[in-house]
Design a protein around this motif. Structure first.
Motif, short mmCIF file in Angstrom:
data_model
loop_
_atom_site.label_atom_id
_atom_site.label_comp_id
_atom_site.label_asym_id
_atom_site.label_seq_id
_atom_site.Cartn_x
_atom_site.Cartn_y
_atom_site.Cartn_z
N PHE A 21 14.73 1.00 25.51
CA PHE A 21 14.08 -0.28 25.78
C PHE A 21 15.19 -1.28 26.09
O PHE A 21 16.01 -1.59 25.22
N GLY A 22 15.23 -1.80 27.31
CA GLY A 22 16.27 -2.77 27.62
C GLY A 22 16.47 -2.93 29.11
O GLY A 22 15.63 -2.56 29.93
N ALA A 23 17.63 -3.49 29.45
CA ALA A 23 17.91 -3.85 30.84
C ALA A 23 19.13 -3.13 31.39
O ALA A 23 19.69 -3.56 32.40
N HIS A 24 19.56 -2.04 30.74
CA HIS A 24 20.71 -1.31 31.30
C HIS A 24 20.28 -0.66 32.61
O HIS A 24 19.20 -0.07 32.70
N PRO A 25 21.13 -0.74 33.65
CA PRO A 25 20.73 -0.21 34.96
C PRO A 25 20.46 1.29 34.98
O PRO A 25 19.77 1.77 35.87
N ALA A 27 18.57 2.97 32.94
CA ALA A 27 17.16 3.23 32.59
C ALA A 27 16.49 1.92 32.20
O ALA A 27 16.14 1.72 31.03
N PRO A 28 16.28 1.01 33.15
CA PRO A 28 15.69 -0.29 32.80
C PRO A 28 14.23 -0.16 32.43
O PRO A 28 13.48 0.66 32.98
N SER A 29 13.81 -0.99 31.48
CA SER A 29 12.41 -1.00 31.07
C SER A 29 11.55 -1.69 32.14
O SER A 29 12.01 -2.57 32.87
N MET A 30 10.28 -1.28 32.18
CA MET A 30 9.31 -1.90 33.08
C MET A 30 8.45 -2.86 32.28
O MET A 30 7.97 -2.54 31.19
N GLN A 354 4.76 0.52 20.95
CA GLN A 354 4.70 -0.53 21.97
C GLN A 354 5.82 -1.53 21.74
O GLN A 354 6.20 -1.82 20.61
N CYS A 355 6.32 -2.07 22.85
CA CYS A 355 7.45 -3.00 22.78
C CYS A 355 7.13 -4.23 23.61
O CYS A 355 6.57 -4.12 24.71
#
Length: 379
Positions: A21-25, A27-30, A354-355
């Protein structure tokens, strides 16, 4: 298939060891209806992240939240500090290294915190040299005797480095048989009932069955064994050698995927880079106890600026203010909780798996209902 069930998805035959879960390129979260999280954050970073977070870390989340559930022991590894990561990333960028062959996928460090959801087994950090020598003493295997000699000659960080280097280099240079002989000696000692640490010999034997001939199996003789019970947490600093063996946990770390692997993996291993990154000073595992905000909420303060973890458990009797600031990710662990904020008094419901992302400008967050939630935030 612990993670798929936790997320409410259908398990497949393919093992799932992690979920991000996050914003790393990588595997970014949707976001529901708003596309990828990094793109959403780039649209208004100062509002969503806060001016101070943008000034310190740039226009992205400074942390990465994961679920982790080793199907079999995960790699023996170490993470770089900030200066090592920046230098390594710049070096590989300048050299045009193939992305698949890189050690440094980004320029960030990767300290991490593990919060156990079930009993969670690991090895982390070097034992006291004299204790490691006790565990090697008497093993009828040439490699064990060589490692023991290094520790006896120098029961210091220097001796630990020499013993660990001997192990990794021996295993890499066609020394699988030497590693297997050492693991077999641990298994024989365990069966004899005369082991100085049945727990350690059990770990070595277990690792050897999963990764025969891999030097990481014998590394457990030099490392601290760790058991985290549900609700307990451990911090792994940059430079700390570790491997996660079994269990289910939440993992919170700096926003990085820089992993230098030493063994217990079919993935790329770079022993010279590993040896340059390790902190050789023996130290016990760093357990982080929660500081209680109130009777429902504990905060696990990691000794870094990138993240902190809060966990709240509500019984349906009262609503509670959830401490935190800046951009936050709230992950449902059990039950079902209502999450509201100053900016969104209607809120959303968060169930297990859920996040939800809470922007920096949303103000105070409140929880109600019955359940447990983990929050990643910025100190």
């Amino acid at each position: 298939m612990v993670i798929p069930r936790f997320l409410g998805s259908t398990p497949t035959e393919r093992p799932v060891a992690e979920h991000w879960f996050g914003a790393h390129p990588s595997a970014p979260s949707m976001l529901d209806g708003d596309g990828e999280l990094p793109t959403y954050l780039a649209g208004d970073p100062e509002r969503l992240l806060g001016a101070d977070v943008v000034a310190r870390f740039g226009p992205t989340l400074p942390y990465l939240l994961k679920l982790i559930a080793p199907v079999r022991p995960l790699s023996l590894q170490v993470h770089p500090d900030l200066s090592q990561a920046r230098a390594g990333h710049e070096r590989e960028e300048s050299a045009g290294v193939d992305p698949l062959l890189r050690n440094y996928t980004d320029a960030n460090h990767k300290p991490e915190l593990v919060y156990a959801l079930t009993n969670f087994e690991a090895v982390s950090g070097f034992r006291a040299p004299r204790r490691a020598a006790e565990l090697l003493d008497g093993l009828d295997a040439p490699l064990a005797r060589e490692m023991l000699g290094h520790l006896q000659a120098s029961p210091t960080a220097s001796g630990v480095r020499a013993a660990f280097t001997q192990l990794l280099v021996s295993g890499a240079d066609g020394g699988a048989s030497a590693v297997e002989a050492t693991a077999a000696a641990c298994a024989a000692r365990l069966r004899s009932g005369r082991s100085p640490s049945a727990r350690t010999d059990t770990i070595v034997t277990h690792l050897a069955s999963a990764y025969p001939g891999d030097p990481g199996t014998v590394a457990a003789l030099l490392l601290n064994p760790v058991t985290l019970h549900p609700g307990e947490a451990m911090f792994v600093p940059a430079g700390g050698v570790h491997a996660y063996l079994s269990g289910f946990a939440v993992e919170l770390m700096a926003n990085s995927d820089n992993v230098l692997r030493a063994g217990l993996t079919p993935k790329r291993v770079d022993i010279p880079e590993v040896l340059e990154t390790i902190d050789w000073v023996a130290a016990p595992p760093i357990r982080i106890a929660p500081e209680m905000f109130d009777e429902c909420t504990g905060v696990y303060y990691a000794p870094v600026d990138d993240f902190e973890l809060s966990v709240a458990t509500l019984d349906g009797q009262h609503d509670r203010r959830f401490p935190g600031r800046g951009p936050r990710l709230l992950l449902g662990l059990d039950g079902e909780l209502s999450v509201t904020s100053d900016a969104d008094p209607d809120g959303v419901t968060v169930a297990r798996g859920q996040c939800v992302f809470v922007a920096a400008d949303e103000g105070t967050v409140r929880l109600s209902g019955t359940g447990r939630v983990a929050q990643a935030g910025v100190p």
